[in-house]
Enzyme design. Structure first.
Site, PDB file in Angstrom:
ATOM      1  N   GLU A 198      15.708 -36.724  37.561  1.00 25.50           N
ATOM      2  CA  GLU A 198      14.440 -37.487  37.956  1.00 25.50           C
ATOM      3  C   GLU A 198      13.292 -37.491  36.838  1.00 25.50           C
ATOM      4  O   GLU A 198      12.200 -37.060  36.885  1.00 25.50           O
ATOM      5  CB  GLU A 198      13.993 -36.844  39.049  1.00 25.50           C
ATOM      6  CG  GLU A 198      14.897 -36.926  40.108  1.00 25.50           C
ATOM      7  CD  GLU A 198      14.225 -36.322  41.637  1.00 25.50           C
ATOM      8  OE1 GLU A 198      13.450 -35.257  41.647  1.00 25.50           O
ATOM      9  OE2 GLU A 198      14.621 -36.728  42.561  1.00 25.50           O
ATOM     10  N   ARG A 252      20.380 -26.056  37.180  1.00 25.39           N
ATOM     11  CA  ARG A 252      20.464 -26.763  38.433  1.00 25.39           C
ATOM     12  C   ARG A 252      21.401 -28.039  38.441  1.00 25.39           C
ATOM     13  O   ARG A 252      21.383 -28.877  37.310  1.00 25.39           O
ATOM     14  CB  ARG A 252      19.175 -27.568  39.028  1.00 25.39           C
ATOM     15  CG  ARG A 252      18.212 -26.265  39.562  1.00 25.39           C
ATOM     16  CD  ARG A 252      16.833 -27.030  39.805  1.00 25.39           C
ATOM     17  NE  ARG A 252      16.926 -27.363  41.049  1.00 25.39           N
ATOM     18  CZ  ARG A 252      16.107 -28.402  41.870  1.00 25.39           C
ATOM     19  NH1 ARG A 252      15.739 -29.263  40.749  1.00 25.39           N
ATOM     20  NH2 ARG A 252      16.016 -28.677  43.025  1.00 25.39           N
ATOM     21  N   ARG A 291      25.650 -41.605  44.333  1.00 29.69           N
ATOM     22  CA  ARG A 291      24.866 -40.547  43.767  1.00 29.69           C
ATOM     23  C   ARG A 291      25.385 -39.265  44.466  1.00 29.69           C
ATOM     24  O   ARG A 291      25.124 -38.245  43.674  1.00 29.69           O
ATOM     25  CB  ARG A 291      23.420 -41.021  44.373  1.00 29.69           C
ATOM     26  CG  ARG A 291      22.543 -39.472  44.284  1.00 29.69           C
ATOM     27  CD  ARG A 291      21.033 -40.037  44.419  1.00 29.69           C
ATOM     28  NE  ARG A 291      20.400 -38.745  44.903  1.00 29.69           N
ATOM     29  CZ  ARG A 291      18.994 -38.725  45.407  1.00 29.69           C
ATOM     30  NH1 ARG A 291      18.488 -39.983  45.669  1.00 29.69           N
ATOM     31  NH2 ARG A 291      18.344 -37.642  45.472  1.00 29.69           N
ATOM     32  N   LYS A 333      22.207 -27.785  45.187  1.00 27.97           N
ATOM     33  CA  LYS A 333      21.706 -27.845  46.604  1.00 27.97           C
ATOM     34  C   LYS A 333      22.911 -27.723  47.901  1.00 27.97           C
ATOM     35  O   LYS A 333      23.975 -28.078  47.294  1.00 27.97           O
ATOM     36  CB  LYS A 333      20.785 -29.087  46.718  1.00 27.97           C
ATOM     37  CG  LYS A 333      19.685 -29.255  46.014  1.00 27.97           C
ATOM     38  CD  LYS A 333      18.827 -30.486  46.204  1.00 27.97           C
ATOM     39  CE  LYS A 333      17.737 -30.365  45.211  1.00 27.97           C
ATOM     40  NZ  LYS A 333      16.799 -31.768  45.590  1.00 27.97           N
ATOM     41  N   ASP A 357      20.177 -34.530  49.223  1.00 30.17           N
ATOM     42  CA  ASP A 357      18.885 -33.905  48.790  1.00 30.17           C
ATOM     43  C   ASP A 357      18.502 -33.408  50.111  1.00 30.17           C
ATOM     44  O   ASP A 357      17.681 -34.155  50.561  1.00 30.17           O
ATOM     45  CB  ASP A 357      18.034 -35.065  48.328  1.00 30.17           C
ATOM     46  CG  ASP A 357      16.775 -34.567  47.773  1.00 30.17           C
ATOM     47  OD1 ASP A 357      16.855 -33.346  47.725  1.00 30.17           O
ATOM     48  OD2 ASP A 357      15.727 -35.221  47.318  1.00 30.17           O
ATOM     49  N   GLU A 383      21.390 -23.555  46.833  1.00 30.14           N
ATOM     50  CA  GLU A 383      20.009 -23.874  46.934  1.00 30.14           C
ATOM     51  C   GLU A 383      19.639 -24.471  48.196  1.00 30.14           C
ATOM     52  O   GLU A 383      20.035 -25.479  48.507  1.00 30.14           O
ATOM     53  CB  GLU A 383      19.294 -24.723  45.607  1.00 30.14           C
ATOM     54  CG  GLU A 383      17.777 -24.948  45.727  1.00 30.14           C
ATOM     55  CD  GLU A 383      17.670 -25.949  44.592  1.00 30.14           C
ATOM     56  OE1 GLU A 383      17.848 -25.611  43.330  1.00 30.14           O
ATOM     57  OE2 GLU A 383      16.821 -26.778  45.142  1.00 30.14           O
ATOM     58  N   GLU A 423      10.856 -30.631  53.589  1.00 28.02           N
ATOM     59  CA  GLU A 423      10.551 -32.041  53.313  1.00 28.02           C
ATOM     60  C   GLU A 423      10.987 -32.994  54.080  1.00 28.02           C
ATOM     61  O   GLU A 423      10.342 -33.957  54.312  1.00 28.02           O
ATOM     62  CB  GLU A 423      11.396 -32.015  51.795  1.00 28.02           C
ATOM     63  CG  GLU A 423      10.969 -33.304  50.958  1.00 28.02           C
ATOM     64  CD  GLU A 423      11.666 -33.355  49.685  1.00 28.02           C
ATOM     65  OE1 GLU A 423      11.984 -32.361  49.333  1.00 28.02           O
ATOM     66  OE2 GLU A 423      11.648 -34.609  49.191  1.00 28.02           O
ATOM     67  N   TRP A 467      17.304 -44.846  45.911  1.00 27.89           N
ATOM     68  CA  TRP A 467      16.326 -44.501  46.585  1.00 27.89           C
ATOM     69  C   TRP A 467      16.037 -45.275  47.973  1.00 27.89           C
ATOM     70  O   TRP A 467      14.853 -45.135  48.395  1.00 27.89           O
ATOM     71  CB  TRP A 467      15.019 -44.706  45.596  1.00 27.89           C
ATOM     72  CG  TRP A 467      14.852 -43.543  44.544  1.00 27.89           C
ATOM     73  CD1 TRP A 467      15.875 -42.654  44.303  1.00 27.89           C
ATOM     74  CD2 TRP A 467      13.925 -43.360  43.610  1.00 27.89           C
ATOM     75  NE1 TRP A 467      15.359 -41.800  43.111  1.00 27.89           N
ATOM     76  CE2 TRP A 467      14.314 -42.389  42.744  1.00 27.89           C
ATOM     77  CE3 TRP A 467      12.713 -44.063  43.378  1.00 27.89           C
ATOM     78  CZ2 TRP A 467      13.371 -42.063  41.690  1.00 27.89           C
ATOM     79  CZ3 TRP A 467      11.716 -43.831  42.232  1.00 27.89           C
ATOM     80  CH2 TRP A 467      12.061 -42.634  41.424  1.00 27.89           C
TER      81      TRP A 467
END
Ligand code: GCW
Length: 695
Positions: A305, A338, A351, A375, A380, A402, A408, A562
């Protein structure tokens, strides 16, 4: 008329006050006490101390032991307690953080630290938790499942928080702490006491480390004046057994100078193989450890990102991580690197497969003080994801999960969504906490997380903490902070037991409250999945803020990965993302039995169906319904659940103080509206593809 109004208000007020005076419930509670609203003893409890140093002579207690003693003196109402520890240097460095509780022949209790003195503090909070939740005190031996149990704060130096929904940062506010202390010393003192409350809350649930700044890290974090602030914070947290860590920007050497390298001026490169860059990081690490001798290490988001990283110099993640690891190794610091990386290669690469593609070839190439932070899911922090297959693919590299405590993608601080059920689902897929209860193995022994090659074991949770009175925005979001700590200590605990514990300590132990609210909490995550994106749908949020629905999202300036339409792929022929062997092949990244299970729509769990498969609207589900009907039913079920939460909460009025009752009520009403909006918006959108089939 005015007078009457005033009198009427007074009468009403006194009625309210009376109700609460008799029921022991405060009229107004801002929730700031979290789960630690214990009643102070009138007379201090009896606590004895038996401390030795490396097995011999008595020593004076450390600050940590003093805190343990004070907590027990103030709040313990049971049998007299003796605290015992050998707090020699060896124990501090190598001993574990566990404790043993035994019954003495005189009826008193013995609380003994296994190694480090913080074991006494954890033991003290363990006893107080049992007391406050009305559980029996039995002999026990406790040690944490994960060695490092960390919060990650995504706090920026200007005081804002990325994905923070509870006010501004408790650590940062535009300027270094020394400047703030000089400008207003009383505010500074207030700040320190807030940090102490934060430390206490964390210690009470076993959290032993915290990353103080956002993974999208400012290079300024490593400037000397900010490192001085880190020292100040570390000094407050240390007695509570909490070490500090920092997120670092990989290009920091190009922005910040360090003494002794390049004349103190920033460098022209951040190439990890450049000797000057390595020297810069070594010098920086030395500077940090002079200020914070027990500094934990670095957390790094690189080449993801838009963040800089070793890839900018055609170097691998291992080359980047190892260079930092070498700088920290002499001080026993670690690098948490990460795995949340993805580029703009949609169409070329799925992705969710990216992390395995990038990190698997590097397995075994990392220094021993590097741990890969992954993660829980491969995308995500969605309301539901399968676990990340990277956990199945690294065999010679330590890994740490994580989790995201801040919601979120789960209604942020406006929806009541209890996350422990989601984390338990993840642990189960990974095999964490499956070792039999009587086994001497650790809770992660049967999972890919236990690496034979490394003693490193860790877990991180992205914090939901801010300056709001109640710390977390939603009173019930506190439960997620609490549950993270409890599960990091013991992933075998059930989400239900944790919810009950939390409710008892935070509100009341009255079963008329605890039972129905435990049910609300336990079902709340599934309800959220249902009203947002059931059956494996994912990432159909409004761009950027990730709050409301936007299945139509197809912004031309966004990369495919996205865009909601890229994820659900709804069209007349069906819906879902084909990641099976006939699609992107993501299922092949999983270990058995998951690879086979996920690969076929017949065996794939229905909750993940559209994550792995693109299916016709008329596909028949296990209960005989069509996929389209089932999708609609899930959306409706989610809304029905929230309707029931609103009703249940109305019944809770007698058990909750006025302020928290009102605040939770308002948020539940809001959640109800949002749930309806999700249902209506998504069904209406998908109908245009599904309906022409006569469904
Ligand atoms: O989920 C995404 C968030 C970003 C976050 C990123 C990450 C800190 O939307 O805000 O950046 O993940 O985890 O790095």
């Amino acid at each position: 008329m005015k007078k009457w109004n005033k009198r009427w208000t007074m009468t009403l007020l006194s009625l309210v006050v009376c109700q609460f005076a008799f029921s022991r419930i405060p009229v107004i509670d801002d929730g700031h006490q979290l789960w630690l609203s214990m009643l102070h003893n009138q007379q201090l409890a009896k606590v004895q101390l038996s401390l030795t140093y490396d097995g011999s002579s008595t020593v004076s207690p450390s600050k940590t032991v003093e805190i343990a003693i004070n907590e027990l003196r103030r709040y313990w109402r049971g049998a007299p307690i003796t605290l015992e520890a050998d707090c020699g240097q060896k124990q501090w460095e190598q001993g574990d953080e566990g404790f043993t509780i035994k019954r003495k022949t005189d009826g008193g209790l013995l609380l003994k630290a296994h190694g480090r003195d913080v074991g006494l503090l954890y033991g003290a909070y363990y006893l107080l938790r049992l007391q406050e939740t009305g559980q029996p005190i039995n002999p026990v031996e406790q040690r944490p499942a994960f060695g490092l149990r960390l919060l990650n704060h995504w706090d920026n130096l200007d005081g804002s928080i990325e994905r923070g929904y509870a006010g501004r940062s408790i650590f940062w506010n535009n300027s270094p702490l020394s400047t703030q202390a000089a400008a207003n010393s009383s505010l500074f003192t207030l700040h320190s006491s807030l940090l102490e409350e934060y430390a206490r809350a964390n210690a009470s649930i076993g959290i032993n480390g915290t990353v103080l700044n956002n993974v999208n890290a400012s290079p300024r974090m490593l400037a000397t004046e900010y490192l001085d602030s880190v020292r100040t914070i570390a000094d407050v947290l240390r007695p509570y057994g909490i070490r500090v860590y920092l997120s670092v920007n990989f290009a920091s050497p190009m922005k910040v100078g360090v003494e002794g390298v390049n004349g103190g001026k920033p460098l022209a490169t951040a190439d990890p193989l450049d000797p000057q860059v390595a020297a810069w990081w070594k010098a920086k690490a030395n500077e940090i450890y002079r200020l914070v001798p027990d500094f934990g290490g670095f957390l790094v988001k690189a080449n993801s990102e838009g963040q800089p990283g070793p890839g900018d110099y055609k170097r691998t993640h291992a080359e980047g991580a190892n260079m930092l690891a070498d700088a920290l190794a002499p001080h026993k610091g670690i690098v948490m690197w990460r795995a949340f990386v993805y580029g703009y290669h949609a169409g070329v690469e799925d992705r969710v497969m990216k992390a395995v593609n990038e990190f698997k070839p590097l397995d075994g190439k990392f220094r021993s003080n590097v741990i890969i932070q992954i993660k829980n899911g491969p995308l995500d922090f969605q309301p539901r994801e399968p676990y990340s297959p990277l956990f199945d693919q690294l065999h010679q590299t330590p890994m740490m999960p994580e989790l995201q405590i801040t919601q979120e993608y789960l209604g942020q601080s406006r929806h009541l969504v209890y996350l422990a059920t989601m984390w338990k689902e993840f642990f189960e897929q990974l095999g964490v906490g499956t070792a039999p209860a009587d086994s001497k193995q650790t809770a992660v022994a049967n999972s890919p997380l236990s690496t034979l090659h490394s003693p490193l074991s860790a877990i991180a949770g992205v914090a939901n903490i801010g300056l709001d009175d109640n710390w977390c925005g939603h009173h019930f979001s506190q439960a997620n902070w609490y549950a993270f700590g409890r599960l990091a200590w013991d992933p075998q605990l059930s989400s239900r037991d944790i919810a009950r514990e939390w409710l008892c300590q935070t509100f009341t132990d009255d079963s008329h409250f605890v039972n129905p609210m435990t049910d609300v909490m336990e079902t709340s995550r599934e309800a959220c999945v249902d009203y947002m994106m059931p059956l494996g749908l994912h990432h159909i949020f409004k761009g950027d803020h990730h709050y409301g629905p936007e299945p139509e999202g197809n912004q031309p300036n966004f990369p495919d990965e996205w865009k909601p339409v890229w994820y659900h792929k709804a069209e007349a022929g069906g819906i879902g993302f084909n990641r099976s062997s006939t699609g992107t092949g993501a299922t092949a990244q999983y270990r058995e039995p998951y690879r086979t299970l996920y690969d076929s729509p017949e065996t794939c769990p229905e909750q993940l169906l559209l994550w792995f498969h693109h299916l016709p609207w008329t596909f028949l589900m296990a209960d005989g319904k069509t996929l389209w009907q089932s999708l609609q039913d899930h959306y409706q079920r989610g809304v029905d659940m929230v309707d029931s939460y609103v009703e249940t909460w109305q019944q809770m009025r007698p058990y909750v103080d006025v302020r928290r009752f009102r605040e939770v009520d308002q948020r539940l009403q809001h959640q109800q509206q949002n749930a309806r909006e999700w249902r209506d918006h998504c069904i209406q959108y998908f109908r245009q593809f599904a309906q022409p089939l006569g469904e």
